[in-house]
Design a protein around this motif. Structure first.
Motif, PDB file in Angstrom:
ATOM      1  N   GLN A   1    -126.050  -2.836  92.093  1.00 65.25           N
ATOM      2  CA  GLN A   1    -124.998  -2.321  92.925  1.00 65.25           C
ATOM      3  C   GLN A   1    -124.540  -3.600  93.736  1.00 65.25           C
ATOM      4  O   GLN A   1    -124.962  -4.794  93.758  1.00 65.25           O
ATOM      5  CB  GLN A   1    -125.393  -1.304  93.922  1.00 65.25           C
ATOM      6  N   GLU A   2    -123.244  -3.480  94.246  1.00 61.99           N
ATOM      7  CA  GLU A   2    -122.768  -4.401  94.986  1.00 61.99           C
ATOM      8  C   GLU A   2    -123.697  -4.774  96.278  1.00 61.99           C
ATOM      9  O   GLU A   2    -124.760  -3.869  96.624  1.00 61.99           O
ATOM     10  CB  GLU A   2    -121.290  -4.121  95.514  1.00 61.99           C
ATOM     11  N   GLU A   3    -123.665  -5.704  97.130  1.00 52.27           N
ATOM     12  CA  GLU A   3    -124.512  -6.207  97.848  1.00 52.27           C
ATOM     13  C   GLU A   3    -124.876  -5.195  99.179  1.00 52.27           C
ATOM     14  O   GLU A   3    -125.907  -5.099  99.456  1.00 52.27           O
ATOM     15  CB  GLU A   3    -124.184  -7.708  98.644  1.00 52.27           C
ATOM     16  N   ALA A   4    -123.792  -4.641  99.549  1.00 48.99           N
ATOM     17  CA  ALA A   4    -123.966  -3.669 100.742  1.00 48.99           C
ATOM     18  C   ALA A   4    -124.913  -2.463 100.174  1.00 48.99           C
ATOM     19  O   ALA A   4    -125.708  -1.976 100.815  1.00 48.99           O
ATOM     20  CB  ALA A   4    -122.536  -3.096 101.005  1.00 48.99           C
ATOM     21  N   ILE A   5    -124.487  -2.038  98.965  1.00 48.83           N
ATOM     22  CA  ILE A   5    -125.503  -0.870  98.678  1.00 48.83           C
ATOM     23  C   ILE A   5    -126.776  -1.129  98.366  1.00 48.83           C
ATOM     24  O   ILE A   5    -127.773  -0.771  98.301  1.00 48.83           O
ATOM     25  CB  ILE A   5    -124.713  -0.401  97.247  1.00 48.83           C
ATOM     26  N   ARG A   6    -126.906  -2.460  97.602  1.00 50.82           N
ATOM     27  CA  ARG A   6    -128.375  -2.953  97.481  1.00 50.82           C
ATOM     28  C   ARG A   6    -128.999  -3.281  98.684  1.00 50.82           C
ATOM     29  O   ARG A   6    -130.048  -2.780  98.590  1.00 50.82           O
ATOM     30  CB  ARG A   6    -128.173  -4.524  96.920  1.00 50.82           C
ATOM     31  N   ALA A   7    -128.104  -3.826  99.638  1.00 44.81           N
ATOM     32  CA  ALA A   7    -129.208  -3.633 101.008  1.00 44.81           C
ATOM     33  C   ALA A   7    -129.374  -2.267 101.390  1.00 44.81           C
ATOM     34  O   ALA A   7    -130.821  -2.254 102.087  1.00 44.81           O
ATOM     35  CB  ALA A   7    -128.189  -4.379 102.019  1.00 44.81           C
ATOM     36  N   LYS A   8    -128.351  -1.401 101.177  1.00 46.18           N
ATOM     37  CA  LYS A   8    -128.935   0.117 101.784  1.00 46.18           C
ATOM     38  C   LYS A   8    -130.172   0.569 100.966  1.00 46.18           C
ATOM     39  O   LYS A   8    -131.177   1.018 101.499  1.00 46.18           O
ATOM     40  CB  LYS A   8    -127.839   1.073 101.668  1.00 46.18           C
ATOM     41  N   LEU A   9    -130.261   0.269  99.493  1.00 45.81           N
ATOM     42  CA  LEU A   9    -131.163   0.838  98.806  1.00 45.81           C
ATOM     43  C   LEU A   9    -132.669  -0.171  99.187  1.00 45.81           C
ATOM     44  O   LEU A   9    -133.615   0.655  99.130  1.00 45.81           O
ATOM     45  CB  LEU A   9    -130.888   0.682  97.442  1.00 45.81           C
ATOM     46  N   THR A  10    -132.381  -1.160  99.575  1.00 44.77           N
ATOM     47  CA  THR A  10    -133.632  -1.995  99.927  1.00 44.77           C
ATOM     48  C   THR A  10    -134.040  -1.510 101.309  1.00 44.77           C
ATOM     49  O   THR A  10    -135.295  -1.304 101.391  1.00 44.77           O
ATOM     50  CB  THR A  10    -133.350  -3.407 100.151  1.00 44.77           C
ATOM     51  N   ASP A  11    -133.253  -1.148 102.320  1.00 46.55           N
ATOM     52  CA  ASP A  11    -133.699  -0.441 103.622  1.00 46.55           C
ATOM     53  C   ASP A  11    -134.213   0.928 103.280  1.00 46.55           C
ATOM     54  O   ASP A  11    -135.433   1.112 103.843  1.00 46.55           O
ATOM     55  CB  ASP A  11    -132.643  -0.102 104.265  1.00 46.55           C
ATOM     56  N   LEU A  12    -134.129   1.782 102.231  1.00 46.83           N
ATOM     57  CA  LEU A  12    -134.520   2.886 101.937  1.00 46.83           C
ATOM     58  C   LEU A  12    -135.910   2.827 101.219  1.00 46.83           C
ATOM     59  O   LEU A  12    -136.864   3.663 101.571  1.00 46.83           O
ATOM     60  CB  LEU A  12    -133.606   3.765 100.984  1.00 46.83           C
ATOM     61  N   VAL A  13    -136.017   1.734 100.434  1.00 41.76           N
ATOM     62  CA  VAL A  13    -137.554   1.386  99.807  1.00 41.76           C
ATOM     63  C   VAL A  13    -138.399   1.160 101.025  1.00 41.76           C
ATOM     64  O   VAL A  13    -139.415   1.712 101.044  1.00 41.76           O
ATOM     65  CB  VAL A  13    -137.367   0.518  98.824  1.00 41.76           C
ATOM     66  N   GLU A  14    -137.948   0.310 101.932  1.00 38.51           N
ATOM     67  CA  GLU A  14    -138.803   0.047 103.257  1.00 38.51           C
ATOM     68  C   GLU A  14    -139.058   1.290 103.792  1.00 38.51           C
ATOM     69  O   GLU A  14    -140.285   1.481 104.321  1.00 38.51           O
ATOM     70  CB  GLU A  14    -138.358  -1.131 103.893  1.00 38.51           C
ATOM     71  N   LEU A  15    -138.143   1.988 104.354  1.00 44.22           N
ATOM     72  CA  LEU A  15    -138.273   3.043 105.017  1.00 44.22           C
ATOM     73  C   LEU A  15    -139.417   4.087 104.122  1.00 44.22           C
ATOM     74  O   LEU A  15    -140.304   4.711 104.862  1.00 44.22           O
ATOM     75  CB  LEU A  15    -137.198   3.963 105.115  1.00 44.22           C
ATOM     76  N   VAL A  16    -139.194   4.205 103.038  1.00 43.45           N
ATOM     77  CA  VAL A  16    -140.136   5.330 102.382  1.00 43.45           C
ATOM     78  C   VAL A  16    -141.641   4.734 102.323  1.00 43.45           C
ATOM     79  O   VAL A  16    -142.660   5.524 102.291  1.00 43.45           O
ATOM     80  CB  VAL A  16    -139.492   5.632 101.076  1.00 43.45           C
TER      81      VAL A  16
END
Length: 139
Positions: free
Chosen positions: A50-65
């Motif tokens: 994904q574009e950087e903003a979506i990659r950042a959101k997905l990275t945050d989700l992985v960390e949260l989980v």
């Protein structure tokens, strides 16, 4: 939906749904519990870089989980981690793997282990073997 998730109008809602489940699991379970939907959305967002903003959101989700107690279908986030693999993600996972939380240590360690071994599938059996080994090391 086409192969380009950036143009999918449902992407912001999919990310919001997944974030809601990650941040507010009790409320999500009470109002929206849909494990199949969660699994399907995780697989959808993990299909393409994904574009950087979506990659950042997905990275945050992985960390949260990985820092919370394991919930149904959380293992699917390995797919996302493999797509957004980066020094930032690995640093977050390493911090979680070194934390005081046994959940975070186990789950983050598993994700890091699989990131280093892309040839190993993320199956239920692999997860159960990993968890059993981690539990044995705590005894």
């Amino acid at each position: 939906m086409g192969a380009d998730l950036r143009t999918w109008p449902g992407l912001p809602y999919a990310l919001l749904f997944l974030e809601w489940e990650a941040r507010y699991p009790l409320e999500w379970t009470q109002h929206a519990k849909a494990w199949g939907t969660k699994e399907s959305l995780i697989r959808t967002v993990a299909r393409a870089a994904q574009e950087e903003a979506i990659r950042a959101k997905l990275t945050d989700l992985v960390e949260l989980v990985v820092i919370r107690a394991y919930r149904c279908k959380d293992r699917e986030y390995v797919r996302v981690a493999r797509v957004v693999d980066s020094a930032d993600l690995r640093g977050r996972l390493e911090r979680a793997a070194d934390s005081d939380s046994p959940w975070a240590r186990c789950h983050a360690g598993y994700v890091l282990w699989l990131l280093d071994r892309p040839d190993i599938p993320n199956t239920r059996r692999v997860w159960q073997t990993w968890v059993a080994g981690e539990a044995a090391s705590l005894l």
